[in-house]
Design an enzyme around this catalytic site. Structure first.
Site, mmCIF file in Angstrom:
data_model
loop_
_atom_site.group_PDB
_atom_site.id
_atom_site.type_symbol
_atom_site.label_atom_id
_atom_site.label_comp_id
_atom_site.label_asym_id
_atom_site.label_seq_id
_atom_site.Cartn_x
_atom_site.Cartn_y
_atom_site.Cartn_z
ATOM 1 N N HIS A 155 0.838 -1.205 0.000
ATOM 2 C CA HIS A 155 0.000 0.000 0.000
ATOM 3 C C HIS A 155 0.871 1.253 0.000
ATOM 4 C CE1 HIS A 155 -3.450 2.551 1.375
ATOM 5 N NE2 HIS A 155 -2.476 3.203 1.982
ATOM 6 N N GLU A 156 1.902 1.267 0.844
ATOM 7 C CA GLU A 156 2.768 2.446 0.934
ATOM 8 C C GLU A 156 3.594 2.637 -0.331
ATOM 9 O OE1 GLU A 156 2.114 4.406 3.163
ATOM 10 O OE2 GLU A 156 1.015 3.078 4.503
ATOM 11 N N HIS A 159 1.521 4.270 -2.938
ATOM 12 C CA HIS A 159 1.439 5.727 -2.769
ATOM 13 C C HIS A 159 2.593 6.412 -3.501
ATOM 14 C CE1 HIS A 159 -1.933 6.629 -0.237
ATOM 15 N NE2 HIS A 159 -1.539 5.862 0.763
ATOM 16 N N GLU A 230 -6.639 6.971 -0.855
ATOM 17 C CA GLU A 230 -6.423 5.732 -0.104
ATOM 18 C C GLU A 230 -6.987 4.526 -0.853
ATOM 19 O OE1 GLU A 230 -4.618 5.138 2.701
ATOM 20 O OE2 GLU A 230 -3.984 7.202 2.319
#
Length: 297
Positions: A155-156, A159, A230
């Site tokens: 997920h990071e 980003h 998100e």
């Protein structure tokens, strides 16, 4: 939540207010950059240029300092396998981030760090894809299993690969521009209805007051976009680590929302785990909604 929002808004307001005051002083001393006409009116074009300079300079200054500020605010210990001996757990963390980064097409590996906190969380930041940082809490490493950790890291990394920090900076710059512009229009209008000798001080105070009020309203746009991004990072994380691991990571995070610290306002929008309930001022959507969207993918 209130403390986090207050600090987040205050940091942004201080930056644009400071820049605005400095430019106003320079303009009054040199005549360069002033947006008032000879008869006391406002030159709209000059004011718009002034507002854009203040708004975007402030947001890009924050972007350039984002990695350094996050390290200082969170006490991040950067892991460098070339300069230090890492434990097995630390080396495994670095290897996972590098593997996911290569899968995401990043040409330069992010810095990897750990910060000491019981909260189960992680964040990514940095001014560009080539100058980024992925940091995880000690609580996350202690509480989560390997699959959940991989989902969080994916997920990071998503980003970073999506360029979310730059996009957020551009959005904040636009919001700041309108905040500065309309705060000065409103302050000018107020200063016109008081005695002439009081007009300068009334205008100065009114600018600050309106800037605070409009910044709060403008933050609703920034927070809404933060919630929107998100979902994109969740989908990107699912592509990198696998849908099952990403869903498992979010379900694991649901158990630990009460541990999320709110005092680190400067990185609140960067973390994967927000508070349990969503409001207009939330930086993250509900975890349950994020899970539902991934399951429906």
């Amino acid at each position: 939540m209130g403390k986090r929002i207050f600090l987040f808004l205050l940091s942004n307001i201080l930056v644009i207010t400071t820049i605005g005051i400095v430019l106003s002083i320079i303009g009054s001393l040199t005549g360069v950059g002033t947006y008032f006409t000879a008869n006391g009116g406002i030159d709209i074009v000059a004011l718009l240029v002034f507002s854009a300079v203040v708004g975007f300079v402030g947001s890009f200054m924050s972007l350039l300092m984002s990695r350094w500020m996050a390290k200082m605010a969170m006490g991040v210990q950067v892991l460098n396998p070339d300069k230090q001996t890492l434990s097995y757990e630390e080396q495994q963390l670095v290897d996972r981030v590098y593997k996911l980064s290569r899968a995401a097409g990043l040409t330069k590996m992010p810095e990897v760090g750990i910060y000491n906190s019981r909260e189960v969380n992680a964040f990514a930041t940095g001014p560009s894809k080539n100058r980024s940082l992925v940091a995880v809490s000690t609580g996350l490493l202690q509480e989560m299993d390997d699959d959940a950790v991989e989902g969080v890291l994916a997920h990071e990394v998503a980003h970073i690969a999506n360029g979310d920090m730059v996009t957020m900076t551009l959005l904040q710059g636009i919001v700041n521009t309108f905040v500065v512009f309309f705060a000065r229009i409103a302050a000018w209008a107020v200063s016109r209805v008081v005695r002439e000798e009081l007009a300068p001080i009334v205008h100065f105070i009114a600018v600050i007051v309106f800037q605070i009020v409009f910044s709060i309203l403008g933050s609703l746009v920034v927070f809404a976009y933060s919630r929107h991004r998100e979902y994109h990072a969740d989908r990107g994380g699912a592509d990198l680590a696998g849908k099952d691991k990403m869903i498992h990571a979010l379900r694991s995070l649901e158990q630990y929302t009460s541990r999320v610290k709110e005092e680190q306002a400067s990185v609140a929008t960067l973390k994967i785990n927000g508070k349990k309930h969503t409001s207009l001022f939330s930086t993250h959507p509900d975890l349950s909604d994020r899970i539902r969207r991934l399951e429906a993918k």
